[in-house]
Scaffold this active site. Structure first.
Site, mmCIF file in Angstrom:
data_model
loop_
_atom_site.group_PDB
_atom_site.id
_atom_site.type_symbol
_atom_site.label_atom_id
_atom_site.label_comp_id
_atom_site.label_asym_id
_atom_site.label_seq_id
_atom_site.Cartn_x
_atom_site.Cartn_y
_atom_site.Cartn_z
ATOM 1 N N LYS A 13 0.888 -1.170 0.028
ATOM 2 C CA LYS A 13 0.114 -0.023 -0.027
ATOM 3 C C LYS A 13 0.872 1.320 -0.043
ATOM 4 O O LYS A 13 0.611 2.164 -0.670
ATOM 5 C CB LYS A 13 -0.765 0.112 1.350
ATOM 6 C CG LYS A 13 -1.811 -1.203 1.532
ATOM 7 C CD LYS A 13 -2.811 -1.206 2.651
ATOM 8 C CE LYS A 13 -1.873 -1.063 3.934
ATOM 9 N NZ LYS A 13 -1.262 -2.471 4.304
ATOM 10 N N ARG A 88 -9.334 0.623 8.726
ATOM 11 C CA ARG A 88 -9.069 -0.532 9.201
ATOM 12 C C ARG A 88 -10.089 -1.462 9.960
ATOM 13 O O ARG A 88 -9.610 -2.594 10.362
ATOM 14 C CB ARG A 88 -7.771 -0.343 10.085
ATOM 15 C CG ARG A 88 -6.595 -0.616 9.466
ATOM 16 C CD ARG A 88 -5.418 -0.340 10.414
ATOM 17 N NE ARG A 88 -4.137 -1.223 10.034
ATOM 18 C CZ ARG A 88 -3.301 -0.741 9.443
ATOM 19 N NH1 ARG A 88 -3.238 0.584 8.708
ATOM 20 N NH2 ARG A 88 -2.207 -1.416 9.060
ATOM 21 N N ARG A 127 12.407 -6.151 5.153
ATOM 22 C CA ARG A 127 12.438 -4.879 5.707
ATOM 23 C C ARG A 127 12.918 -4.874 7.059
ATOM 24 O O ARG A 127 13.594 -3.855 7.703
ATOM 25 C CB ARG A 127 11.142 -4.325 5.704
ATOM 26 C CG ARG A 127 11.014 -2.797 6.016
ATOM 27 C CD ARG A 127 9.510 -2.162 5.671
ATOM 28 N NE ARG A 127 8.471 -2.695 6.461
ATOM 29 C CZ ARG A 127 7.268 -2.153 6.300
ATOM 30 N NH1 ARG A 127 6.956 -1.413 5.389
ATOM 31 N NH2 ARG A 127 6.553 -2.719 7.081
ATOM 32 N N ARG A 133 12.131 -1.825 11.513
ATOM 33 C CA ARG A 133 10.922 -1.526 11.888
ATOM 34 C C ARG A 133 10.522 -2.367 13.090
ATOM 35 O O ARG A 133 10.378 -3.648 12.675
ATOM 36 C CB ARG A 133 9.775 -1.327 10.816
ATOM 37 C CG ARG A 133 8.866 -0.109 11.100
ATOM 38 C CD ARG A 133 7.843 0.024 9.930
ATOM 39 N NE ARG A 133 6.557 -0.558 10.260
ATOM 40 C CZ ARG A 133 5.627 -0.512 9.453
ATOM 41 N NH1 ARG A 133 5.908 -0.039 8.375
ATOM 42 N NH2 ARG A 133 4.446 -1.009 9.517
ATOM 43 N N ARG A 144 -0.117 -8.996 13.388
ATOM 44 C CA ARG A 144 -0.668 -8.020 12.492
ATOM 45 C C ARG A 144 -1.679 -8.447 11.293
ATOM 46 O O ARG A 144 -2.534 -8.146 10.980
ATOM 47 C CB ARG A 144 0.305 -7.161 11.697
ATOM 48 C CG ARG A 144 1.056 -6.142 12.911
ATOM 49 C CD ARG A 144 2.310 -5.471 12.176
ATOM 50 N NE ARG A 144 2.303 -4.817 10.859
ATOM 51 C CZ ARG A 144 3.474 -4.660 10.201
ATOM 52 N NH1 ARG A 144 4.535 -5.165 10.670
ATOM 53 N NH2 ARG A 144 3.042 -3.851 9.055
HETATM 54 P P1 AP5 Z 1 4.808 -1.360 1.696
HETATM 55 O O1 AP5 Z 1 4.460 -0.697 0.735
HETATM 56 O O2 AP5 Z 1 5.288 -0.866 3.079
HETATM 57 O O3 AP5 Z 1 3.574 -2.233 2.256
HETATM 58 P P2 AP5 Z 1 2.167 -2.021 3.094
HETATM 59 O O4 AP5 Z 1 0.992 -2.722 2.709
HETATM 60 O O5 AP5 Z 1 2.238 -0.314 3.061
HETATM 61 O O6 AP5 Z 1 2.810 -2.372 4.512
HETATM 62 P P3 AP5 Z 1 2.794 -1.933 5.802
HETATM 63 O O7 AP5 Z 1 3.732 -3.109 6.772
HETATM 64 O O8 AP5 Z 1 3.594 -0.697 6.067
HETATM 65 O O9 AP5 Z 1 1.433 -1.745 6.170
HETATM 66 P P4 AP5 Z 1 0.642 -2.032 7.565
HETATM 67 O O10 AP5 Z 1 -0.767 -1.635 7.044
HETATM 68 O O11 AP5 Z 1 0.827 -3.114 8.232
HETATM 69 O O12 AP5 Z 1 1.388 -0.756 8.386
HETATM 70 P P5 AP5 Z 1 0.821 0.775 8.841
HETATM 71 O O13 AP5 Z 1 2.093 1.520 8.411
HETATM 72 O O14 AP5 Z 1 -0.267 1.170 7.880
HETATM 73 O O15 AP5 Z 1 5.748 -2.605 1.528
HETATM 74 C C1 AP5 Z 1 6.309 -3.628 2.137
HETATM 75 C C2 AP5 Z 1 7.689 -4.114 1.941
HETATM 76 O O16 AP5 Z 1 7.699 -4.909 0.780
HETATM 77 C C3 AP5 Z 1 8.698 -2.800 1.629
HETATM 78 O O17 AP5 Z 1 9.919 -3.314 2.054
HETATM 79 C C4 AP5 Z 1 8.634 -2.659 0.184
HETATM 80 O O18 AP5 Z 1 9.658 -2.157 -0.407
HETATM 81 C C5 AP5 Z 1 8.196 -4.113 -0.313
HETATM 82 N N1 AP5 Z 1 7.545 -4.166 -1.592
HETATM 83 C C6 AP5 Z 1 6.458 -3.390 -1.813
HETATM 84 N N2 AP5 Z 1 6.127 -3.856 -2.985
HETATM 85 C C7 AP5 Z 1 6.660 -4.876 -3.586
HETATM 86 C C8 AP5 Z 1 6.838 -5.724 -4.577
HETATM 87 N N3 AP5 Z 1 5.895 -5.450 -5.594
HETATM 88 N N4 AP5 Z 1 7.615 -6.495 -4.854
HETATM 89 C C9 AP5 Z 1 8.798 -6.658 -3.728
HETATM 90 N N5 AP5 Z 1 8.837 -6.265 -2.536
HETATM 91 C C10 AP5 Z 1 7.660 -5.119 -2.670
HETATM 92 O O19 AP5 Z 1 0.377 0.586 10.181
HETATM 93 C C11 AP5 Z 1 1.267 0.240 11.121
HETATM 94 C C12 AP5 Z 1 0.610 0.148 12.591
HETATM 95 O O20 AP5 Z 1 0.065 1.312 12.824
HETATM 96 C C13 AP5 Z 1 -0.605 -0.836 12.397
HETATM 97 O O21 AP5 Z 1 -0.167 -2.101 12.863
HETATM 98 C C14 AP5 Z 1 -1.512 -0.136 13.917
HETATM 99 O O22 AP5 Z 1 -1.020 -0.521 15.085
HETATM 100 C C15 AP5 Z 1 -1.155 1.361 13.638
HETATM 101 N N6 AP5 Z 1 -2.262 1.921 12.730
HETATM 102 C C16 AP5 Z 1 -2.098 2.460 11.446
HETATM 103 N N7 AP5 Z 1 -3.185 3.066 10.934
HETATM 104 C C17 AP5 Z 1 -3.970 2.598 11.807
HETATM 105 C C18 AP5 Z 1 -5.506 2.862 11.891
HETATM 106 N N8 AP5 Z 1 -6.324 3.280 10.721
HETATM 107 N N9 AP5 Z 1 -6.254 2.331 12.932
HETATM 108 C C19 AP5 Z 1 -5.615 1.787 14.237
HETATM 109 N N10 AP5 Z 1 -4.322 1.670 14.187
HETATM 110 C C20 AP5 Z 1 -3.712 2.124 12.955
#
Ligand code: AP5
Length: 192
Positions: A13, A88, A127, A133, A144
């Site tokens: 994402k 979420r 990562r 992280r 997660r």
């Molecule tokens: P990346 O692009 O970062 O993927 P992502 O889907 O954004 O994954 P995240 O782990 O960042 O998302 P998340 O939803 O768990 O965390 P968030 O920060 O929102 O890619 C991941 C990796 O893969 C990278 O290294 C990238 O380079 C690689 N990659 C991408 N595409 C690729 C491809 N095609 N091929 C190969 N490699 C690739 O949330 C973190 C925490 O915050 C949550 O757990 C929660 O505690 C809190 N939080 C956030 N939002 C809320 C909310 N709305 N409500 C409550 N808590 C919340």
């Protein structure tokens, strides 16, 4: 262009949102980034969120609604945005609808990026090694993914019922996934 990106942790994402920003020129709003910034700055929000995020759980809905309403009221979102990480769960999806109804600016498109769990686990393990992280630790990733399956996956049905959801395959290279997203948005004039 008011676009919501959905998908499991590691589905891409954040990566796709950053690439879409270059193409569409609208801001990327990531609740994960907003929370991690608050953690780095040591604000009251950051202190509250830190242990929750590091356990792989969700920050409470009322806190998140406040954050998102404030962010969506800023001037830079007048031409649209890419929203990543919110909503979420179903309660957040309803809150977002209410906020956007008040602004008379409903969501235009919801794109769900589908990647199998084996691949997302591999990406997040890589990562964890490269960026350290804390919530990419193996046990926290498992948590997660469970939270995603139980609470976030139903959000896709919520938007499908409203005719807003499109699914896109998230495997292949980052550019390949971007091309799929752009074609489903009917964007063929690509900036290089
Ligand atoms: P990346 O692009 O970062 O993927 P992502 O889907 O954004 O994954 P995240 O782990 O960042 O998302 P998340 O939803 O768990 O965390 P968030 O920060 O929102 O890619 C991941 C990796 O893969 C990278 O290294 C990238 O380079 C690689 N990659 C991408 N595409 C690729 C491809 N095609 N091929 C190969 N490699 C690739 O949330 C973190 C925490 O915050 C949550 O757990 C929660 O505690 C809190 N939080 C956030 N939002 C809320 C909310 N709305 N409500 C409550 N808590 C919340």
């Amino acid at each position: 262009m008011r676009i919501v990106l959905l998908g499991a942790p590691g589905s891409g994402k954040g990566t796709q949102a950053a690439l879409l920003v270059e193409q569409l020129g609208v801001p990327h709003i990531s609740t994960g980034v907003l929370l991690r910034d608050a953690m780095k700055k040591g604000t009251e929000l950051g202190l509250k969120a830190k242990s929750i995020i590091n356990r792989g759980e969700l920050v409470p809905d009322d806190i998140m609604a406040g954050i998102i309403e404030e962010r969506l009221s800023r001037e830079d979102v007048a031409g649209g945005y890419i929203l990543d990480g919110y909503p979420r769960n179903l309660s957040q999806a309803r809150s977002l609808d209410k906020i956007l109804e008040r602004m008379v600016k409903p969501v235009d498109d919801v794109i769900q990026i589908d990647v199998d769990a084996e691949q997302t686990i591999k990406r997040l393990a890589k990562r964890a090694k490269e960026e350290g992280r804390v919530d990419d630790a193996e046990k926290t990733v498992q948590k997660r993914l469970r939270v995603y399956a139980e609470e976030t996956a139903p959000v896709a049905d919520y938007y499908a019922e409203r005719g807003l959801l499109t699914r896109v395959l998230g495997d292949g290279s980052k550019q390949e996934v971007l091309q799929r997203i752009l074609s489903l948005l009917n964007i063929y004039d690509i900036r290089t």
